[in-house]
Design a protein around this motif. Structure first.
Motif, short mmCIF file in Angstrom:
data_model
loop_
_atom_site.label_atom_id
_atom_site.label_comp_id
_atom_site.label_asym_id
_atom_site.label_seq_id
_atom_site.Cartn_x
_atom_site.Cartn_y
_atom_site.Cartn_z
N ALA A 258 10.75 14.40 -20.93
CA ALA A 258 10.94 13.17 -21.69
C ALA A 258 9.65 12.76 -22.41
CB ALA A 258 11.40 12.05 -20.76
N LEU B 97 8.01 3.58 -21.86
CA LEU B 97 8.63 4.80 -21.34
C LEU B 97 8.15 5.08 -19.92
CD1 LEU B 97 10.44 7.28 -21.97
CD2 LEU B 97 8.39 8.43 -22.84
N GLN B 98 6.89 4.80 -19.66
CA GLN B 98 6.34 5.06 -18.33
C GLN B 98 6.89 4.12 -17.27
OE1 GLN B 98 2.10 5.02 -19.29
NE2 GLN B 98 2.04 7.22 -19.04
N THR B 99 7.40 2.96 -17.71
CA THR B 99 8.03 2.06 -16.74
C THR B 99 9.46 2.49 -16.42
OG1 THR B 99 8.94 0.53 -18.42
CG2 THR B 99 6.68 0.13 -17.65
N GLN B 100 10.03 3.32 -17.31
CA GLN B 100 11.40 3.79 -17.11
C GLN B 100 11.45 5.14 -16.40
OE1 GLN B 100 13.86 1.61 -18.16
NE2 GLN B 100 12.05 0.35 -18.62
N ILE B 101 10.44 5.97 -16.64
CA ILE B 101 10.42 7.33 -16.10
C ILE B 101 9.05 7.57 -15.47
CG2 ILE B 101 10.65 9.79 -16.64
CD1 ILE B 101 12.20 8.97 -19.15
N HIS B 102 9.05 8.01 -14.23
CA HIS B 102 7.78 8.31 -13.57
C HIS B 102 7.18 9.58 -14.19
CE1 HIS B 102 4.84 9.39 -10.49
NE2 HIS B 102 4.90 8.13 -10.11
N SER C 16 8.10 12.90 -12.70
CA SER C 16 9.50 13.26 -12.48
C SER C 16 10.16 13.92 -13.66
CB SER C 16 10.30 12.00 -12.10
OG SER C 16 10.32 11.09 -13.19
N ASP C 17 9.74 13.60 -14.87
CA ASP C 17 10.43 14.15 -16.04
C ASP C 17 9.44 14.35 -17.18
OD1 ASP C 17 12.16 14.99 -17.95
OD2 ASP C 17 13.52 13.29 -17.83
N GLN C 18 8.68 15.42 -17.09
CA GLN C 18 7.70 15.72 -18.13
C GLN C 18 8.37 16.00 -19.47
OE1 GLN C 18 4.30 15.59 -18.10
NE2 GLN C 18 4.55 14.63 -16.10
#
Length: 217
Positions: free
Chosen positions: A186, A174-179, A182-184
């Motif tokens: 998620a 998930l961390q490779t898809q969303i910084h 940027s989107d806590q």
């Protein structure tokens, strides 16, 4: 320890860490060369043999370190009273520990299914030990005392350990898809899903009838 021995230990650990970095980038251990590892830490290839007999020994050392780390994480999570707040705290602590050393989880999970035969065998052995450690921890939880059957408690440990490994890998992915910045929402949603899974699992365990050892064996 002398300065020479200290530097030797630092070089040895640097070789291990460099291999883990390559592994965390999606490389299978079998595809990583001795030359790549030594180059990454600024050593000549011949220097590798001052620390390891061969790549197999290095791989098993990595496995020992990864398994020891995961064992420590499970131990730090400790017993729980299964209250919502405490389970939520355990979930939060778990992912903090994964963030602190993601390479260990990646190495063990990736090599468990697609690695060299000697690593797969070693990982299955470590998985067995981790299940036994988790079983011992479950035996210390008062709320689980009605589950006196080792068969039932071991079955629970065998559910919890793969669940932890899956959570760790899903979290890392998930961390490779969303910084993270940027989107806590998620990340909060993912943690909430994990918490729900734990609640459902232990709700079933705590509401189960008394142990029927004869039926399970």
């Amino acid at each position: 320890m002398s300065l020479r021995e200290e530097r030797k230990q630092q070089s040895r650990q640097a070789l291990l860490d460099a291999t883990l970095v390559l592994s965390s980038q999606g490389r299978a251990f079998s595809s990583i060369s001795l030359r790549e590892i030594t180059q990454a830490v600024g050593l000549v290839p011949a220097a590798f043999y001052r620390h390891f007999k061969n790549m197999d020994q290095l791989g098993l050392e990595l496995l020992d370190q990864a398994a020891l780390h995961i064992k420590g994480v499970l131990h730090q999570l400790g017993p729980t009273d299964f209250s919502l707040n405490q389970l939520a705290d355990k979930v939060e602590l778990f992912f903090q520990k994964v963030d602190a050393y993601p390479q260990a989880w990646i190495f063990l999970s990736a090599e468990r299914w697609g690695g060299c035969m000697f690593l797969r065998q070693g990982i299955e052995r470590e998985i067995h030990y981790l299940v036994e450690d988790l079983l011992h921890g479950l035996q210390q939880i008062p709320a689980l005392q009605p589950l006196q059957s080792p068969v039932e408690l071991k079955a629970l440990a065998q559910i919890l350990l793969p669940l932890a490994l899956n959570w760790a890998m899903d979290w890392i992915h998930l961390q490779t898809q969303i910084h993270p910045a940027s989107d806590q929402a998620a990340f909060a949603h993912f943690k909430a899903q994990c918490l729900t899974q734990l609640q459902l699992l232990f709700c079933g365990v705590l509401s189960s009838p008394s142990t029927r050892t004869g039926d399970l064996q």
